[in-house]
Design a protein around this motif. Structure first.
Motif: not given
Length: 152
Positions: A84-104
């Motif tokens: 659950f924790v790993l999936f939560a972190f992965a989903n947070v990272l998926n959400f971050i990608k929309y705001f930071t294109d260089p770190l995609y």
């Protein structure tokens, strides 16, 4: 002495040098062979002993879980929470990608690694539960494998 005579003598010298090098290589090979064989045997014995130790640990683990079902339930719950924790972190990272294109690319790679690690936890947990469910069969298989490894 003509050029042809000089080339013929060079050809004879090359054969002589080749024979000397071949003899030297075969002598060195014969001297090294026993040491290499001993080294390989020691590594093979070490791998066999490590495998036997691992099999005995697996057998002890599944016997402990079978003897105490609450420990198995606790293990499964802990694995679920880790996933659950790993999936939560992965989903947070998926959400971050929309705001930071260089770190995609970086966020995608980390996301894939988190999903992969969660899948490995799930597979290990399922494998352990299956072994505990079929404990008699698993114990027999492990004992046979240990005997096989010791006889080799």
């Amino acid at each position: 002495m003509s050029l042809l005579d000089a080339l013929n003598s060079l050809d004879q010298i090359n054969w002589f040098v080749s024979i000397l090098i071949g003899i030297a290589i075969s002598v060195v090979g014969n001297l090294i062979t026993p040491a290499a064989k001993d080294l390989l045997n020691k590594q093979s014995e070490k791998r066999i002993n490590e495998k036997i130790k691992h099999l005995e640990q697996v057998k002890e683990e599944i016997n402990n879980y079978a003897a105490n079902p609450l420990r198995l339930i606790s293990y499964v719950n802990e694995s679920l929470l880790q996933m659950f924790v790993l999936f939560a972190f992965a989903n947070v990272l998926n959400f971050i990608k929309y705001f930071t294109d260089p770190l995609y690319l970086l966020t995608q790679m980390i996301t894939v690694m988190l999903y992969y690690y969660a899948a490995m936890i799930a597979l290990k947990t399922l494998s352990t539960c299956k072994k505990v469910r079929d404990i008699n069969k698993q114990t027999t298989l492990i004992n046979e494998e240990i005997k096989k490894q010791k006889s080799n």
